[in-house]
Write an enzyme that holds these catalytic residues in place. Structure first.
Site, PDB file in Angstrom:
ATOM      1  N   ARG A 101       0.878  -1.182   0.000  1.00 36.88           N
ATOM      2  CA  ARG A 101       0.000   0.000   0.000  1.00 36.88           C
ATOM      3  C   ARG A 101       0.908   1.222   0.000  1.00 36.88           C
ATOM      4  O   ARG A 101       1.729   1.386   0.913  1.00 36.88           O
ATOM      5  CB  ARG A 101      -0.908  -0.012   1.229  1.00 36.88           C
ATOM      6  CG  ARG A 101      -1.620   1.305   1.438  1.00 36.88           C
ATOM      7  CD  ARG A 101      -2.760   1.227   2.414  1.00 36.88           C
ATOM      8  NE  ARG A 101      -3.887   0.539   1.813  1.00 36.88           N
ATOM      9  CZ  ARG A 101      -5.129   0.569   2.310  1.00 36.88           C
ATOM     10  NH1 ARG A 101      -5.400   1.259   3.396  1.00 36.88           N
ATOM     11  NH2 ARG A 101      -6.103  -0.080   1.703  1.00 36.88           N
ATOM     12  N   HIS A 128      -7.170   0.868  -6.732  1.00 33.39           N
ATOM     13  CA  HIS A 128      -7.413  -0.035  -5.594  1.00 33.39           C
ATOM     14  C   HIS A 128      -8.038  -1.315  -6.162  1.00 33.39           C
ATOM     15  O   HIS A 128      -9.217  -1.603  -5.961  1.00 33.39           O
ATOM     16  CB  HIS A 128      -8.332   0.645  -4.582  1.00 33.39           C
ATOM     17  CG  HIS A 128      -8.297   0.035  -3.212  1.00 33.39           C
ATOM     18  ND1 HIS A 128      -7.547  -1.091  -2.914  1.00 33.39           N
ATOM     19  CD2 HIS A 128      -8.905   0.394  -2.049  1.00 33.39           C
ATOM     20  CE1 HIS A 128      -7.701  -1.382  -1.633  1.00 33.39           C
ATOM     21  NE2 HIS A 128      -8.524  -0.501  -1.090  1.00 33.39           N
ATOM     22  N   GLN A 131      -9.949  -3.912  -4.002  1.00 39.90           N
ATOM     23  CA  GLN A 131     -11.273  -3.454  -3.598  1.00 39.90           C
ATOM     24  C   GLN A 131     -12.286  -3.748  -4.700  1.00 39.90           C
ATOM     25  O   GLN A 131     -13.401  -4.209  -4.443  1.00 39.90           O
ATOM     26  CB  GLN A 131     -11.229  -1.943  -3.300  1.00 39.90           C
ATOM     27  CG  GLN A 131     -12.545  -1.379  -2.815  1.00 39.90           C
ATOM     28  CD  GLN A 131     -12.941  -1.920  -1.445  1.00 39.90           C
ATOM     29  OE1 GLN A 131     -12.177  -1.874  -0.501  1.00 39.90           O
ATOM     30  NE2 GLN A 131     -14.151  -2.471  -1.331  1.00 39.90           N
ATOM     31  N   ASP A 222     -17.324   6.865  -2.000  1.00 40.72           N
ATOM     32  CA  ASP A 222     -16.088   6.703  -1.216  1.00 40.72           C
ATOM     33  C   ASP A 222     -15.765   8.069  -0.613  1.00 40.72           C
ATOM     34  O   ASP A 222     -16.398   9.083  -0.955  1.00 40.72           O
ATOM     35  CB  ASP A 222     -14.948   6.194  -2.128  1.00 40.72           C
ATOM     36  CG  ASP A 222     -13.677   5.859  -1.351  1.00 40.72           C
ATOM     37  OD1 ASP A 222     -13.747   5.741  -0.104  1.00 40.72           O
ATOM     38  OD2 ASP A 222     -12.610   5.727  -1.974  1.00 40.72           O
ATOM     39  N   CYS A 262     -16.558   1.563   0.382  1.00 41.89           N
ATOM     40  CA  CYS A 262     -15.436   0.648   0.636  1.00 41.89           C
ATOM     41  C   CYS A 262     -14.883   0.758   2.051  1.00 41.89           C
ATOM     42  O   CYS A 262     -14.115  -0.106   2.466  1.00 41.89           O
ATOM     43  CB  CYS A 262     -14.331   0.894  -0.384  1.00 41.89           C
ATOM     44  SG  CYS A 262     -13.713   2.580  -0.322  1.00 41.89           S
ATOM     45  N   ARG A 290     -13.583  -8.765   0.876  1.00 40.66           N
ATOM     46  CA  ARG A 290     -12.147  -8.549   0.636  1.00 40.66           C
ATOM     47  C   ARG A 290     -11.388  -9.850   0.906  1.00 40.66           C
ATOM     48  O   ARG A 290     -10.475 -10.230   0.168  1.00 40.66           O
ATOM     49  CB  ARG A 290     -11.606  -7.426   1.551  1.00 40.66           C
ATOM     50  CG  ARG A 290     -12.132  -6.035   1.248  1.00 40.66           C
ATOM     51  CD  ARG A 290     -11.615  -5.485  -0.070  1.00 40.66           C
ATOM     52  NE  ARG A 290     -10.168  -5.458  -0.153  1.00 40.66           N
ATOM     53  CZ  ARG A 290      -9.407  -4.463   0.321  1.00 40.66           C
ATOM     54  NH1 ARG A 290      -9.960  -3.404   0.873  1.00 40.66           N
ATOM     55  NH2 ARG A 290      -8.087  -4.500   0.209  1.00 40.66           N
TER      56      ARG A 290
HETATM   57  N1   CP Z   1     -11.234  -0.335   1.947  1.00 33.22           N
HETATM   58  C1   CP Z   1      -9.977  -0.415   2.416  1.00 33.22           C
HETATM   59  O1   CP Z   1      -8.998  -0.518   1.641  1.00 33.22           O
HETATM   60  O2   CP Z   1      -9.901  -0.393   3.777  1.00 33.22           O
HETATM   61  P1   CP Z   1      -8.560  -0.141   4.598  1.00 33.22           P
HETATM   62  O3   CP Z   1      -8.058   1.246   4.208  1.00 33.22           O
HETATM   63  O4   CP Z   1      -8.946  -0.207   6.053  1.00 33.22           O
HETATM   64  O5   CP Z   1      -7.557  -1.181   4.227  1.00 33.22           O
END
Ligand code: CP
Length: 308
Positions: A101, A128, A131, A222, A262, A290
């Site tokens: 990430r 992402h 997601q 989002d 999300c 997820r």
């Molecule tokens: N939706 C998502 O990626 O959640 P986090 O940021 O908690 O990983």
């Protein structure tokens, strides 16, 4: 066999996305079945940013498939001292795959170039993709044929979640309308990709929220202020406020749409609490999915041909 990465949804073909989603459904139905499938495999999980769902779902996924996950907080590693390339070339001597990430998408691209093992984008400023897999899995649980529904994303069209959703919907033939202010329409790169590959037929972008949400079967939003955008938060919220997902917007669909987000949500900023907590909300199914979608992704990348 050449290693595969998953940095953006369009790294996979429509057929490959379909295979991952079908495997995810099998896994969800019988969660004990593949409990040794990744025995002897390790996933390094690198985080430049905070996370709840991504971190825990990947870690649990590896554990439940018989493998192991190693959490690495970027600031406690030597990525901040050495270059990405040297650190990745060391890391891939220990592990079978890397999930990262990052703030800048270029960082995860550099990791993929340097690594001899698959690299998964666990969120960047541009995409992402994990997601999007969970999102499509969640929608498919509600509709037997998602090519017959209308999905609407309202709010920030530049958002990484929105961009990955556009790619996934285009590949799977789902009608998606992005409703966003002119300042925050989807990036030209994704629109050009749609045009170049003749995939834009069911994807539209509008600033008109009333027309955009009409007949929606599912509405998704989002955050208006992603991690790293805090300094322009006030401006972004002001411009995007008319695109908030609230009961008025739900009414304008003329239907009783499912609600998606999300997470993490900023209640009463991009989505109102009554909508988030309504009985049409499938937000926590998305969060659960997820886990199942990423198990399928890990099997696809680490055990090519698995299940076929
Ligand atoms: N939706 C998502 O990626 O959640 P986090 O940021 O908690 O990983």
């Amino acid at each position: 066999m050449q290693k595969r990465d998953f940095l953006v949804v369009r790294d996979f073909t429509a057929k490959e996305i379909r295979a991952v989603l079908d495997l995810a459904k099998d896994i969800k139905r019988d969660q004990a079945r593949h409990s040794r499938a990744l025995e002897g495999k390790e996933l390094a999980m690198l985080f430049q940013k905070t996370s709840t769902r991504t971190r825990v779902s990947f870690e649990v996924a590896m554990h439940q498939l018989g493998g192991q996950a190693i959490f690495l907080d970027w600031r406690s590693t030597n990525f901040t001292l050495g270059g990405i390339e040297d650190e990745i070339r060391s890391l891939d001597r220990y592990v079978s795959a890397i999930m990262a990430r990052v703030f800048k998408h270029a960082d995860v691209e550099a990791m993929a170039r340097a690594a001899r093992v698959p690299v998964i984008n666990g969120l960047s400023d541009a995409a992402h993709p994990c997601q999007a897999l969970a999102d499509l899995l969640t929608i498919e649980e509600k509709f037997p044929d998602t090519r017959k529904i209308k999905l609407v994303f309202t709010g920030d069209g530049t958002d990484n979640v929105c961009v990955s959703l556009i790619e996934a919907c285009a590949l799977l033939g789902v009608q998606l309308t992005v409703v966003a202010p002119k300042e925050f329409i989807p990036p030209s790169s994704v629109m050009e990709w749609l045009a170049k590959n003749n995939l834009g037929r069911k994807i539209s972008v509008t600033q008109d929220i009333a027309a955009g949400v009409k007949d929606a079967d599912v509405i998704y939003t989002d955050t208006f202020v992603s991690m790293g955008q805090e300094s322009e938060g006030e401006r972004r919220i002001k411009i995007m406020h008319p695109y908030q997902l609230n009961s008025e917007v739900v009414k304008r669909t003329g239907k009783s749409p499912f609600i998606m987000h999300c997470l993490p949500a900023h209640r009463d900023i991009e989505i109102t609490s009554d909508v988030l907590d309504s009985d049409k909300s499938i937000i926590f199914d998305q969060a659960e999915n997820r886990l199942h979608a990423q198990k399928a992704l890990l099997l696809f990348l680490l055990r090519p041909g698995f299940g076929s």
